[in-house]
Design a protein around this motif. Structure first.
Motif, PDB file in Angstrom:
ATOM      1  N   SER A  16      45.893  35.961  38.577  1.00 18.68           N
ATOM      2  CA  SER A  16      45.559  34.670  39.183  1.00 18.68           C
ATOM      3  C   SER A  16      45.223  33.675  38.074  1.00 18.68           C
ATOM      4  CB  SER A  16      44.358  34.823  40.109  1.00 18.68           C
ATOM      5  OG  SER A  16      43.173  35.042  39.342  1.00 18.68           O
ATOM      6  N   GLY A  17      45.216  32.400  38.415  1.00 18.83           N
ATOM      7  CA  GLY A  17      44.853  31.355  37.448  1.00 18.83           C
ATOM      8  C   GLY A  17      43.459  31.560  36.877  1.00 18.83           C
ATOM      9  N   GLU A  18      42.512  31.957  37.744  1.00 22.80           N
ATOM     10  CA  GLU A  18      41.134  32.171  37.280  1.00 22.80           C
ATOM     11  C   GLU A  18      41.074  33.309  36.273  1.00 22.80           C
ATOM     12  OE1 GLU A  18      40.908  30.637  41.517  1.00 22.80           O
ATOM     13  OE2 GLU A  18      42.017  32.234  40.535  1.00 22.80           O
ATOM     14  N   LEU A  19      41.827  34.367  36.541  1.00 16.60           N
ATOM     15  CA  LEU A  19      41.817  35.505  35.631  1.00 16.60           C
ATOM     16  C   LEU A  19      42.503  35.151  34.318  1.00 16.60           C
ATOM     17  CD1 LEU A  19      40.866  38.388  35.260  1.00 16.60           C
ATOM     18  CD2 LEU A  19      42.965  39.179  36.343  1.00 16.60           C
ATOM     19  N   GLU A  20      43.606  34.393  34.391  1.00 18.22           N
ATOM     20  CA  GLU A  20      44.280  33.965  33.158  1.00 18.22           C
ATOM     21  C   GLU A  20      43.373  33.080  32.305  1.00 18.22           C
ATOM     22  OE1 GLU A  20      49.039  34.272  33.893  1.00 18.22           O
ATOM     23  OE2 GLU A  20      48.158  32.307  34.206  1.00 18.22           O
ATOM     24  N   ALA A  21      42.550  32.256  32.963  1.00 18.79           N
ATOM     25  CA  ALA A  21      41.612  31.403  32.214  1.00 18.79           C
ATOM     26  C   ALA A  21      40.603  32.255  31.448  1.00 18.79           C
ATOM     27  CB  ALA A  21      40.892  30.461  33.181  1.00 18.79           C
ATOM     28  N   LEU A  22      40.340  33.448  31.969  1.00 17.62           N
ATOM     29  CA  LEU A  22      39.352  34.339  31.369  1.00 17.62           C
ATOM     30  C   LEU A  22      39.950  35.177  30.241  1.00 17.62           C
ATOM     31  CD1 LEU A  22      36.356  35.299  31.948  1.00 17.62           C
ATOM     32  CD2 LEU A  22      37.409  37.202  33.160  1.00 17.62           C
ATOM     33  N   ILE A  23      41.134  35.761  30.472  1.00 13.18           N
ATOM     34  CA  ILE A  23      41.641  36.763  29.522  1.00 13.18           C
ATOM     35  C   ILE A  23      43.015  36.452  28.950  1.00 13.18           C
ATOM     36  CG2 ILE A  23      40.272  38.607  30.555  1.00 13.18           C
ATOM     37  CD1 ILE A  23      42.853  39.658  31.881  1.00 13.18           C
ATOM     38  N   GLY A  24      43.624  35.332  29.359  1.00 17.96           N
ATOM     39  CA  GLY A  24      44.926  34.981  28.798  1.00 17.96           C
ATOM     40  C   GLY A  24      46.050  35.192  29.791  1.00 17.96           C
ATOM     41  N   LYS A  25      47.235  34.730  29.404  1.00 17.82           N
ATOM     42  CA  LYS A  25      48.403  34.737  30.292  1.00 17.82           C
ATOM     43  C   LYS A  25      48.892  36.145  30.595  1.00 17.82           C
ATOM     44  CE  LYS A  25      50.073  30.549  31.253  1.00 17.82           C
ATOM     45  NZ  LYS A  25      49.665  30.183  32.603  1.00 17.82           N
ATOM     46  N   GLY A  26      49.270  36.359  31.857  1.00 19.33           N
ATOM     47  CA  GLY A  26      49.909  37.603  32.255  1.00 19.33           C
ATOM     48  C   GLY A  26      51.409  37.470  32.072  1.00 19.33           C
ATOM     49  N   PRO A  27      52.207  38.409  32.536  1.00 23.23           N
ATOM     50  CA  PRO A  27      51.727  39.654  33.142  1.00 23.23           C
ATOM     51  C   PRO A  27      51.120  40.617  32.123  1.00 23.23           C
ATOM     52  CG  PRO A  27      54.123  39.636  33.028  1.00 23.23           C
ATOM     53  CD  PRO A  27      53.658  38.299  32.560  1.00 23.23           C
ATOM     54  N   MET A  28      50.194  41.437  32.614  1.00 17.77           N
ATOM     55  CA  MET A  28      49.567  42.491  31.811  1.00 17.77           C
ATOM     56  C   MET A  28      49.460  43.730  32.688  1.00 17.77           C
ATOM     57  SD  MET A  28      46.234  40.704  30.155  1.00 17.77           S
ATOM     58  CE  MET A  28      46.310  38.996  29.634  1.00 17.77           C
ATOM     59  N   THR A  29      49.242  44.861  32.046  1.00 22.16           N
ATOM     60  CA  THR A  29      48.980  46.070  32.831  1.00 22.16           C
ATOM     61  C   THR A  29      47.522  46.025  33.301  1.00 22.16           C
ATOM     62  OG1 THR A  29      48.207  47.367  30.957  1.00 22.16           O
ATOM     63  CG2 THR A  29      50.587  47.389  31.381  1.00 22.16           C
ATOM     64  N   ARG A  30      47.214  46.795  34.336  1.00 20.13           N
ATOM     65  CA  ARG A  30      45.826  46.870  34.819  1.00 20.13           C
ATOM     66  C   ARG A  30      44.905  47.362  33.716  1.00 20.13           C
ATOM     67  NH1 ARG A  30      44.970  46.760  40.458  1.00 20.13           N
ATOM     68  NH2 ARG A  30      46.898  46.353  41.566  1.00 20.13           N
ATOM     69  N   ALA A  31      45.386  48.293  32.907  1.00 16.23           N
ATOM     70  CA  ALA A  31      44.570  48.818  31.807  1.00 16.23           C
ATOM     71  C   ALA A  31      44.238  47.699  30.819  1.00 16.23           C
ATOM     72  CB  ALA A  31      45.296  49.960  31.105  1.00 16.23           C
ATOM     73  N   ALA A  59      29.998  31.301  34.113  1.00 13.74           N
ATOM     74  CA  ALA A  59      30.823  30.497  35.026  1.00 13.74           C
ATOM     75  C   ALA A  59      32.272  30.978  35.070  1.00 13.74           C
ATOM     76  CB  ALA A  59      30.754  29.021  34.625  1.00 13.74           C
ATOM     77  N   LYS A  60      32.835  31.291  33.893  1.00 12.23           N
ATOM     78  CA  LYS A  60      34.244  31.703  33.840  1.00 12.23           C
ATOM     79  C   LYS A  60      34.472  33.051  34.528  1.00 12.23           C
ATOM     80  CE  LYS A  60      37.317  30.833  30.117  1.00 12.23           C
ATOM     81  NZ  LYS A  60      37.551  30.781  28.671  1.00 12.23           N
ATOM     82  N   LEU A  61      33.614  34.017  34.221  1.00 12.81           N
ATOM     83  CA  LEU A  61      33.732  35.335  34.843  1.00 12.81           C
ATOM     84  C   LEU A  61      33.376  35.241  36.330  1.00 12.81           C
ATOM     85  CD1 LEU A  61      34.348  38.329  34.482  1.00 12.81           C
ATOM     86  CD2 LEU A  61      31.947  38.673  33.852  1.00 12.81           C
ATOM     87  N   GLY A  62      32.410  34.389  36.658  1.00  8.92           N
ATOM     88  CA  GLY A  62      31.999  34.198  38.046  1.00  8.92           C
ATOM     89  C   GLY A  62      33.128  33.689  38.928  1.00  8.92           C
ATOM     90  N   ALA A  63      34.054  32.921  38.329  1.00  7.51           N
ATOM     91  CA  ALA A  63      35.204  32.421  39.088  1.00  7.51           C
ATOM     92  C   ALA A  63      36.110  33.571  39.525  1.00  7.51           C
ATOM     93  CB  ALA A  63      36.007  31.420  38.239  1.00  7.51           C
ATOM     94  N   VAL A  64      36.024  34.690  38.818  1.00 12.71           N
ATOM     95  CA  VAL A  64      36.857  35.854  39.127  1.00 12.71           C
ATOM     96  C   VAL A  64      36.111  36.859  39.996  1.00 12.71           C
ATOM     97  CG1 VAL A  64      38.118  37.812  38.126  1.00 12.71           C
ATOM     98  CG2 VAL A  64      38.208  35.572  37.006  1.00 12.71           C
ATOM     99  N   ILE A  65      34.868  37.169  39.655  1.00  7.02           N
ATOM    100  CA  ILE A  65      34.166  38.266  40.341  1.00  7.02           C
ATOM    101  C   ILE A  65      33.003  37.810  41.213  1.00  7.02           C
ATOM    102  CG2 ILE A  65      34.835  39.929  38.563  1.00  7.02           C
ATOM    103  CD1 ILE A  65      31.906  39.806  37.547  1.00  7.02           C
ATOM    104  N   GLY A  66      32.766  36.513  41.289  1.00  4.00           N
ATOM    105  CA  GLY A  66      31.606  36.027  42.049  1.00  4.00           C
ATOM    106  C   GLY A  66      30.453  35.747  41.108  1.00  4.00           C
TER     107      GLY A  66
END
Length: 84
Positions: A16-31, A59-66
């Protein structure tokens, strides 16, 4: 496991966009996703100082996990909602 199949951890997934903002562009493996989320948590000191199994999202991680404190076990499930 059947020959020629990859397990879910090794299959690239869209983020998702929120997750990409946190860890970078996908696609990536779940691992990779899990590893990068942990890198972010450690780099930003988001593990609870008294109980390392608890994550205090910024704030950034909160957008992904609450926004509330979450256990590392529930966090993985919360992150997986951002994968497709």
């Amino acid at each position: 496991m059947m020959a020629g199949t990859t397990n879910a951890l090794q299959k690239p997934v869209q983020l998702s966009g929120e997750l990409e903002a946190l860890i970078g562009k996908g696609p990536m493996t779940r691992a990779q996703v899990t590893s990068k989320v942990w890198d972010y948590i450690k780099a930003n000191g988001l593990q609870d100082s008294k109980d390392k199994r608890q994550i205090n999202p910024d704030a950034k991680l909160g957008a992904v996990i609450g926004k509330d404190q979450i256990s590392m076990f529930k966090m993985t499930a919360a992150v997986s909602k951002h994968l497709s």
